[in-house]
Motif scaffolding. Structure first.
Motif, PDB file in Angstrom:
ATOM      1  N   ARG A  84      23.296   4.934 -34.623  1.00 41.33           N
ATOM      2  CA  ARG A  84      24.592   4.660 -34.363  1.00 41.33           C
ATOM      3  C   ARG A  84      25.244   5.696 -33.653  1.00 41.33           C
ATOM      4  NH1 ARG A  84      28.506   7.839 -35.324  1.00 41.33           N
ATOM      5  NH2 ARG A  84      30.460   7.278 -35.828  1.00 41.33           N
ATOM      6  N   ALA A  85      24.931   6.880 -33.707  1.00 40.87           N
ATOM      7  CA  ALA A  85      25.101   8.150 -32.275  1.00 40.87           C
ATOM      8  C   ALA A  85      24.629   7.400 -31.426  1.00 40.87           C
ATOM      9  CB  ALA A  85      24.871   9.551 -33.028  1.00 40.87           C
ATOM     10  N   VAL A 131      27.606   4.875 -30.171  1.00 41.82           N
ATOM     11  CA  VAL A 131      28.443   5.140 -30.003  1.00 41.82           C
ATOM     12  C   VAL A 131      28.690   5.520 -28.930  1.00 41.82           C
ATOM     13  CG1 VAL A 131      30.282   6.773 -30.444  1.00 41.82           C
ATOM     14  CG2 VAL A 131      29.074   5.478 -32.560  1.00 41.82           C
ATOM     15  N   PHE A 132      27.305   7.196 -28.217  1.00 39.32           N
ATOM     16  CA  PHE A 132      27.804   7.442 -27.209  1.00 39.32           C
ATOM     17  C   PHE A 132      28.081   6.970 -25.641  1.00 39.32           C
ATOM     18  CE2 PHE A 132      26.560  10.457 -23.801  1.00 39.32           C
ATOM     19  CZ  PHE A 132      27.397  11.971 -23.664  1.00 39.32           C
ATOM     20  N   ALA A 167      33.531   6.574 -28.873  1.00 42.26           N
ATOM     21  CA  ALA A 167      34.279   7.909 -29.386  1.00 42.26           C
ATOM     22  C   ALA A 167      36.044   8.727 -29.176  1.00 42.26           C
ATOM     23  CB  ALA A 167      33.224   9.234 -29.470  1.00 42.26           C
ATOM     24  N   HIS A 222      38.882   9.063 -31.267  1.00 43.87           N
ATOM     25  CA  HIS A 222      39.441   9.895 -31.998  1.00 43.87           C
ATOM     26  C   HIS A 222      40.784  10.631 -32.344  1.00 43.87           C
ATOM     27  CE1 HIS A 222      38.864  14.385 -32.460  1.00 43.87           C
ATOM     28  NE2 HIS A 222      39.835  14.567 -31.651  1.00 43.87           N
ATOM     29  N   ASP A 269      30.806  12.311 -34.048  1.00 46.92           N
ATOM     30  CA  ASP A 269      30.828  11.821 -33.432  1.00 46.92           C
ATOM     31  C   ASP A 269      30.566  13.567 -31.414  1.00 46.92           C
ATOM     32  OD1 ASP A 269      29.963   9.299 -33.356  1.00 46.92           O
ATOM     33  OD2 ASP A 269      32.393   9.108 -33.442  1.00 46.92           O
ATOM     34  N   VAL A 286      29.916  16.018 -36.402  1.00 47.15           N
ATOM     35  CA  VAL A 286      28.492  15.888 -35.528  1.00 47.15           C
ATOM     36  C   VAL A 286      27.414  17.132 -36.070  1.00 47.15           C
ATOM     37  CG1 VAL A 286      27.425  16.858 -33.232  1.00 47.15           C
ATOM     38  CG2 VAL A 286      28.899  14.897 -33.508  1.00 47.15           C
ATOM     39  N   GLN A 303      21.655  15.773 -33.602  1.00 50.03           N
ATOM     40  CA  GLN A 303      22.546  15.214 -32.526  1.00 50.03           C
ATOM     41  C   GLN A 303      22.522  15.501 -31.591  1.00 50.03           C
ATOM     42  OE1 GLN A 303      25.731  13.945 -35.329  1.00 50.03           O
ATOM     43  NE2 GLN A 303      26.544  12.731 -33.922  1.00 50.03           N
TER      44      GLN A 303
END
Length: 516
Positions: free
Chosen positions: A53-54, A57-58, A63, A67, A120, A137, A141
């Protein structure tokens, strides 16, 4: 088919055994069975999901776009609470079992839960040397991303699942803290939603009172929605020296000396008895001697504290080159040394090679499956505490730990405490060198009684102008708590920002005397 049939038979036999003995009996007396068969695979699934997932998203850079909308949603929830009459205190909607703290927050059931889905990394600015992140976070991560692009945090606390929000609202420390201070001291800005639903950004020069009051406040001044943290260039390895030292006076003198040397990037000590320790000092480097390279984070490697103990047992010094990310998370696989009480054979080479890739079980899942009986047993017969005391009091402090709880190994981590406003600062007007004394395990002192023994230890820490980390069980009364912590700025801001009716006081949120 045969392996599948064998597994099915084993699972059936296990379920029959649980049925006969009862689930509570198994969770208390044979917990390793439950942990190995269920929690380890489940923890691995959690880790894979959050890693993927991280990464997605990055890579999609989604994100930052999401946000602002998420922050507006938090503001909306707070304003709705206010419109409904502000009948109860607010808290984050994150379940209590998801936190790394072993304390179970009962307030989650009675307070208004504000859902905060902020997990995130928002931006990495290498020119300004800043990373902007959301509060959920994790350190896992952060290291996965930053080390891959040649950067790191000056202070990167140990366990993978520690969150930025927890390290700011509570505190965080690492073996580089003798140079950089606590986690809060590498933060340059906080963004919060306040009790009235308004958004505020604070820095050392903008809304500075709030900036200095937020650390250690445990979410009782507002909801953290983002933080900006310093980053520094990273190198590939840590050149780590191991030096066994015997005799308490020699241990304290050596540890103090190494902690004062700024050329050491990392300083750490493991105390295996009152007069036996291994002191480690390290520097980051891009070069490594191949014969001395030790990828200690590989799943089949010995647990770090056991590896370090070998230098003590053989009475020899050592030099190793450890990959940077492996060094940062050197205690993660064994949860320092707590996992040996849960899986007694966890450091056995056979177990490491066959199942080490699933270790460790997530602390949150251990809490979720703990049960009330086991929780009470842990409370009465297990210690998890970090006490921060001035370095000049180290010898006296170690004697006190020996007399009051007698837990080994003990973790020693030095840090510089700047003279800044807020709940935690030195007694004088100048920065002072402190040390975190971490005790995790089963007390071996005779007739240990959690409340009386911990109150005795807390009394000593107050007497030397030290501090207790607030993730742990705290037995002080209100007067004693505010003797330990400077509440002047904190109380001023709670009144100014209208927090009295919105959030509990930090003492009421974390101290056992207030929660029972």
């Amino acid at each position: 088919m045969e392996p599948a049939v064998s597994l099915a038979v084993c699972a059936l036999l296990f379920l029959l055994w649980v049925r006969v003995k009862g689930l509570e009996f198994v969770l208390i007396h044979q917990r390793w069975v439950f942990v190995c068969l269920f929690l380890l695979p489940l923890s691995l699934i959690f880790d894979i999901y959050y890693y993927v997932r991280a990464w997605v998203v990055f890579k999609l850079s989604s994100a930052p776009r999401l946000h602002e909308q998420r922050v507006r949603d938090i503001q909306k929830q707070v304003r709705e609470w206010k419109e409904q009459g502000s009948k109860t205190f607010m808290c984050t909607g994150r379940p209590g079992w998801l936190t790394v703290s072993l304390r179970v927050g009962k307030y989650k059931k009675t307070h208004k839960n504000i859902m905060i889905n902020l997990m995130d990394i928002l931006e990495v600015d290498t020119k300004k040397q800043i990373v902007r992140v959301e509060p959920l976070v994790t350190m896992g991560q952060v290291t996965a991303l930053l080390t891959s692009i040649g950067w790191t945090l000056p202070v990167l606390p140990e366990l993978d699942d520690l969150t930025v929000g927890g390290l700011i609202m509570g505190t965080g420390i690492e073996s580089s803290s003798h140079k950089y201070g606590l986690f809060q001291h590498i933060c340059t800005a906080y963004e919060l939603v306040l009790a009235d639903g308004s958004f505020v950004r604070c820095t050392p020069s903008e809304n500075s009172d709030l900036f200095y009051a937020v650390p250690w406040s445990c979410g009782t001044l507002g909801f953290l929605v983002a933080a900006e943290i310093r980053i520094i260039p990273a190198k590939k390895y840590v050149k780590l020296r191991f030096e066994p030292v015997r005799g308490l006076e020699a241990i304290c003198a050596k540890f103090t000396h190494e902690s004062q040397r700024q050329e050491n990037h990392f300083v750490e000590g493991l105390l295996y008895s009152l007069d036996e320790a291994v002191i480690m000092t390290g520097v980051m480097t891009d070069e490594a001697e191949p014969s001395k390279l030790n990828s200690i984070g590989n799943y089949y490697k010995p647990w770090f504290f056991k590896h370090v103990e070998n230098y003590l047992k053989t009475n020899r010094e050592g030099l190793e080159y450890i990959p940077l990310r492996h060094y940062y998370h050197r205690h993660t696989r064994s949860i320092f040394w707590e996992l040996q009480d849960i899986i007694p054979f966890g450091n056995n080479p056979i177990f490491r090679y066959l199942f080490g890739w699933m270790v460790p079980p997530k602390i949150s899942l251990l809490k979720l499956t703990q049960g009330e009986t086991l929780r009470k047993l842990y409370e009465q017969h297990h210690v998890v505490q970090d006490m921060l005391v001035p370095m000049k009091c180290l010898q006296q402090a170690l004697h006190t730990f020996q007399n009051d709880i007698h837990v080994y190994p003990i973790w020693l981590c030095p840090f510089i405490l700047p003279s800044q406003p807020g709940l935690v600062h030195p007694k004088g007007n100048e920065a002072e060198l402190y040390i975190d004394i971490g005790a995790y395990g089963e007390p071996r002192v005779k007739h240990f009684e959690a409340r009386s023994c911990m109150r005795q230890l807390e009394k000593f820490v107050r007497s030397v102008h030290g501090f207790q980390m607030l993730y742990a069980d705290c037995y002080m009364n209100r007067e004693e708590f505010w003797e330990m912590f400077d509440g002047s700025l904190y109380h001023k801001l709670r009144e100014k920002l209208g927090c009295q009716d919105a959030f509990p006081e930090v003492y009421d949120k974390i101290c056992k005397a207030a929660r029972h």
